[in-house]
Design a protein around this motif. Structure first.
Motif, PDB file in Angstrom:
ATOM      1  N   ILE A  79       0.847  -1.192   0.000  1.00 57.72           N
ATOM      2  CA  ILE A  79       0.000   0.000   0.000  1.00 57.72           C
ATOM      3  C   ILE A  79       0.881   1.240   0.000  1.00 57.72           C
ATOM      4  CG2 ILE A  79      -1.994  -1.046   1.134  1.00 57.72           C
ATOM      5  CD1 ILE A  79      -0.910   0.249   3.758  1.00 57.72           C
ATOM      6  N   ASP A  80       0.272   2.341  -0.269  1.00 59.29           N
ATOM      7  CA  ASP A  80       0.995   3.601  -0.294  1.00 59.29           C
ATOM      8  C   ASP A  80       1.548   3.888   1.096  1.00 59.29           C
ATOM      9  OD1 ASP A  80       1.066   6.029  -2.370  1.00 59.29           O
ATOM     10  OD2 ASP A  80       1.144   6.760  -0.297  1.00 59.29           O
ATOM     11  N   SER A  81       2.764   4.441   1.165  1.00 60.68           N
ATOM     12  CA  SER A  81       3.403   4.627   2.466  1.00 60.68           C
ATOM     13  C   SER A  81       2.734   5.725   3.286  1.00 60.68           C
ATOM     14  CB  SER A  81       4.887   4.951   2.274  1.00 60.68           C
ATOM     15  OG  SER A  81       5.018   6.101   1.486  1.00 60.68           O
ATOM     16  N   SER A  82       1.805   6.473   2.688  1.00 62.22           N
ATOM     17  CA  SER A  82       1.137   7.529   3.457  1.00 62.22           C
ATOM     18  C   SER A  82       0.174   6.950   4.493  1.00 62.22           C
ATOM     19  CB  SER A  82       0.405   8.474   2.507  1.00 62.22           C
ATOM     20  OG  SER A  82      -0.515   7.738   1.745  1.00 62.22           O
ATOM     21  N   TYR A  83      -0.240   5.705   4.290  1.00 65.41           N
ATOM     22  CA  TYR A  83      -1.097   5.079   5.309  1.00 65.41           C
ATOM     23  C   TYR A  83      -0.239   4.622   6.475  1.00 65.41           C
ATOM     24  CZ  TYR A  83      -4.770   4.889   1.794  1.00 65.41           C
ATOM     25  OH  TYR A  83      -5.692   5.209   0.860  1.00 65.41           O
ATOM     26  N   ARG A  84      -0.651   4.964   7.656  1.00 68.37           N
ATOM     27  CA  ARG A  84       0.081   4.504   8.842  1.00 68.37           C
ATOM     28  C   ARG A  84      -0.609   3.262   9.388  1.00 68.37           C
ATOM     29  NH1 ARG A  84       4.489   6.534   7.854  1.00 68.37           N
ATOM     30  NH2 ARG A  84       4.491   8.748   7.419  1.00 68.37           N
TER      31      ARG A  84
END
Lengths: 388, 311
Positions: A356-361
């Motif tokens: 997934i995109d790294s912006s999701y924590r």
């Protein structure tokens, strides 16, 4: 000049007369001037195919054409091919120059011309300064360039490479595969190379031919084959991390997926009971968990029945309203994106990988809901493996 | 500490072999050098009258048989070894290229190795027999009169010449040495990567060039090994002559100038008269002459092989 394989079959006979079909009715057209990767797992018949193109092996059935010329019955030396062997097969007692000149001396090219052609070819592959060395004094990558130069120096119609990168270390492999691509572009020679490494094949091939058990699975541009696999094997073979497979079912044109949270228990008795005693049957009878397809994903026009759902790691989208909830087992941060490992609730040995995109924590232990990108999701018939 | 301990162990393991070698190899070796320089050594009494620098060597060289022995040894060595190596190489390459009966033929070609040299010598003596010999019988089929190879057809007719006897001996020597050479060459050939040959095929290499540019260079360590050991063996030829001609070392009735005596034959000849004054010293001197010849020759060969052998 393109290469055509028509219904080419190769059967190997062992000493005990048992037969192995290494290549089964293979139909492939290799377009002129392109770099083609023959790709497949070990023992799928890709090297056998290469050696049949080279003429070192004779097909039991089928014809091989170079352009319009039927070369099936031609010995290798009359086919006009250059072959780079997996371990290069450089003559250890000759210098680089002697190795490269060897094919020219065989066809009695005048000495001066042979020397200049050898030098030219050595410069092209970037080993022009190493002409007086022996193969032993070269690194693996340099040896391979010598092998390519030796194969190309007699100006063959076709260049064949057998697992060209398998003997190199990871860094050299990356460098050499670009080099092969460059040499192929500069010479414009029709090139076929064999590999079991999908990344290698995908990265430099104009087209890949994917094989399994001697049967052609799919042919096409790497991205196309990746995006539109025609069956389960192709989908599983291409892509790192590999595609995630879920049990699924189609009921009334709706696609259902088993997330593993619901299952029923079934007693499973052994097959072929007629050969067994009652005690043995009792001992072998055990309970198995059968997943129930409980999550509705989307509409899918297909006949009712069991299916396999394949979702690429990058096909997952974090979505609060998503149909599939999974518990995160491990998070690997790469920087550009984040890789999640999710345990299959059913089977501890199985896990899914999601990118997934790294912006999701996200952290381990979180329960995350996902939806899917439709173009990264494939539905396969459970028995035939064909895409639906 | 640890290293020291393992050193002691190593010596311990070597001790039995070293002991046997000392008694049966090193002592006789040095003793031979010692004996060769004794003046008028009496074997039975164990006494000598001091030392002589070259006396024993001069005695050996002055022997009437010395020239003949040198000539015979040289002929046996320089004719039989090159032919045997080349023939063995050809047979090995042929054997290696066939598929059917390979195992069977390998056994056939290896049989001479496990057969006693004297027995083979007797068989060859029979093959070359002028009256009953296989060879003359076969020559008779094509209308050639029997040739007097190694024995007299009529008593008292001393026309068996050296050249015919030597021919028979050479045939026997070459044949007897083939087995081991073929075995070594075959195992060498089988260890050559088949891909070299595939590569050569794709590059349209003529058969002759495959042999000279690929097979021979890749086999060169074996060829060097076989050549050097064969030369050493041929210099020491003796058993073959005994096997074929018996203790007289010449065809029955032949003149002594037609003898097939070799340098080792000379050594044994002196030993046979051990009771004569200085005979043992002469034997020692003859063996040292042979040693020096072999040493010189082997050094030359090793020098040559440095440039020709590709390890």
């Amino acid at each position: 000049m393109d290469i055509k394989l028509q219904k080419v079959t190769k059967i190997f006979q062992a000493k005990d007369k048992s037969e192995t079909v290494a290549v089964n009715a293979l139909d492939v057209v290799i377009p002129s001037g392109k770099l083609i990767g023959l790709l497949g797992p070990s023992g799928c018949g890709k090297s056998t195919t290469l050696y049949m193109i080279a003429g070192l092996l004779e097909p039991n059935e089928g014809r091989i054409f170079f352009g319009d010329e039927d070369v099936t019955d031609l010995p290798p030396e009359e086919r006009g091919i250059g072959l780079v062997f997996q371990n290069y097969a450089l003559y250890p007692h000759m210098t680089v120059r002697q190795n490269i000149m060897f094919p020219l001396e065989n066809i009695k090219v005048p000495k001066q011309e042979a020397l200049s052609r050898a030098q030219e070819m050595a410069d092209l592959v970037g080993i022009g300064e190493l002409m007086d060395r022996k193969p032993k004094q070269l690194s693996g990558g340099q040896q391979q360039r010598v092998a390519i130069a030796r194969a190309l120096v007699k100006q063959p119609r076709v260049l064949l490479l057998d697992e060209p990168l398998s003997n190199l270390d990871a860094r050299l492999r990356l460098q050499t595969r670009e080099e092969i691509k460059r040499i192929q572009r500069e010479t414009g020679i029709t090139t076929v190379f064999v590999t079991h490494d999908q990344e290698e094949a995908m990265s430099i091939s104009d087209q890949i031919v994917l094989m399994d058990f001697g049967v052609k699975q799919q042919v096409g541009e790497p991205q196309f084959v990746y995006d539109k696999p025609i069956n389960l094997f192709v989908a599983k073979f291409l892509g790192t991390p590999p595609i995630n497979l879920f049990a699924g079912e189609i009921v009334k044109n709706k696609l259902l997926l088993a997330d593993g949270k619901k299952y029923r228990t079934e007693t499973q008795a052994p097959e072929h009971q007629e050969d067994l005693t009652e005690d043995a049957i009792r001992a072998m009878t055990h309970e198995v968990k059968v997943p129930i397809c409980n999550v509705e994903i989307m509409d899918k026009k297909a006949p009712d029945g069991d299916v396999v759902i394949g979702i690429r790691p990058e096909g997952f989208v974090v979505d609060e309203k998503g149909p599939l909830e999974l518990e995160i087992f491990m998070v690997e941060t790469i920087g550009r994106d984040t890789s999640l490992v999710v345990k299959d609730p059913f089977d501890d040995n199985k896990s899914y990988r999601i990118i997934i995109d790294s912006s999701y924590r996200v952290k381990a232990g979180d329960k995350v809901k996902f939806s899917f990108k439709p173009d990264k999701m494939f539905v396969f018939d459970k028995t035939s493996g064909d895409v639906l | 500490m640890l290293e020291k301990q393992s050193n002691v162990k190593a010596w311990l393991y070597l001790a039995p072999a070293m002991l046997l070698l000392s008694v049966f190899t090193f002592y006789p070796l040095f003793n031979a050098f010692f004996l060769a320089f004794l003046r008028d050594y009496e074997f039975l009494l164990g006494s000598a009258r001091g030392f002589t620098f070259l006396g024993n060597f001069i005695n050996v060289i002055n022997k009437p048989d010395f020239g003949i022995a040198m000539k015979n040894t040289a002929v046996i060595t320089f004719v039989s070894v090159p032919i045997a190596v080349i023939v063995a190489l050809m047979i090995s390459v042929a054997l290696n290229s066939i598929k059917k009966f390979q195992g069977f033929l390998q056994t056939v070609f290896f049989l001479p190795y496990v057969t006693n040299a004297i027995a083979i010598g007797m068989a060859f003596a029979f093959i070359f027999h002028s009256d009953y010999g296989l060879l003359n019988t076969m020559l008779g089929w094509v209308g050639i009169d029997p040739i007097n190879w190694i024995n007299l057809r009529q008593a008292g007719n001393a026309d068996t010449s050296w050249i015919r006897a030597m021919f028979a001996l050479l045939v026997y020597t070459i044949w007897g040495g083939l087995a081991f050479k073929i075995m070594v060459f075959l195992s060498g050939l089988q260890s050559i990567d088949k891909q070299y040959y595939d590569a050569a095929r794709i590059d349209a290499t003529p058969k002759r060039r495959v042999f000279s540019k690929i097979t021979v260079p890749l086999l060169s360590p074996m060829i060097a090994y076989i050549t050097i050991t064969s030369f050493i063996g041929a210099f020491k030829a003796y058993r073959t002559i005994i096997g074929m001609f018996g203790e007289s070392l010449r065809p029955p009735g032949a003149l002594s100038k037609d003898s097939l005596i070799t340098i080792v034959g000379l050594v044994y000849d002196s030993l046979a008269h051990a009771d004569a004054t200085g005979a043992i010293s002469e034997a020692a001197a003859a063996s040292i002459i042979l040693f020096l010849i072999i040493l010189a020759f082997t050094l030359i060969q090793m020098q040559v092989s440095k440039r020709r052998v590709h390890f």
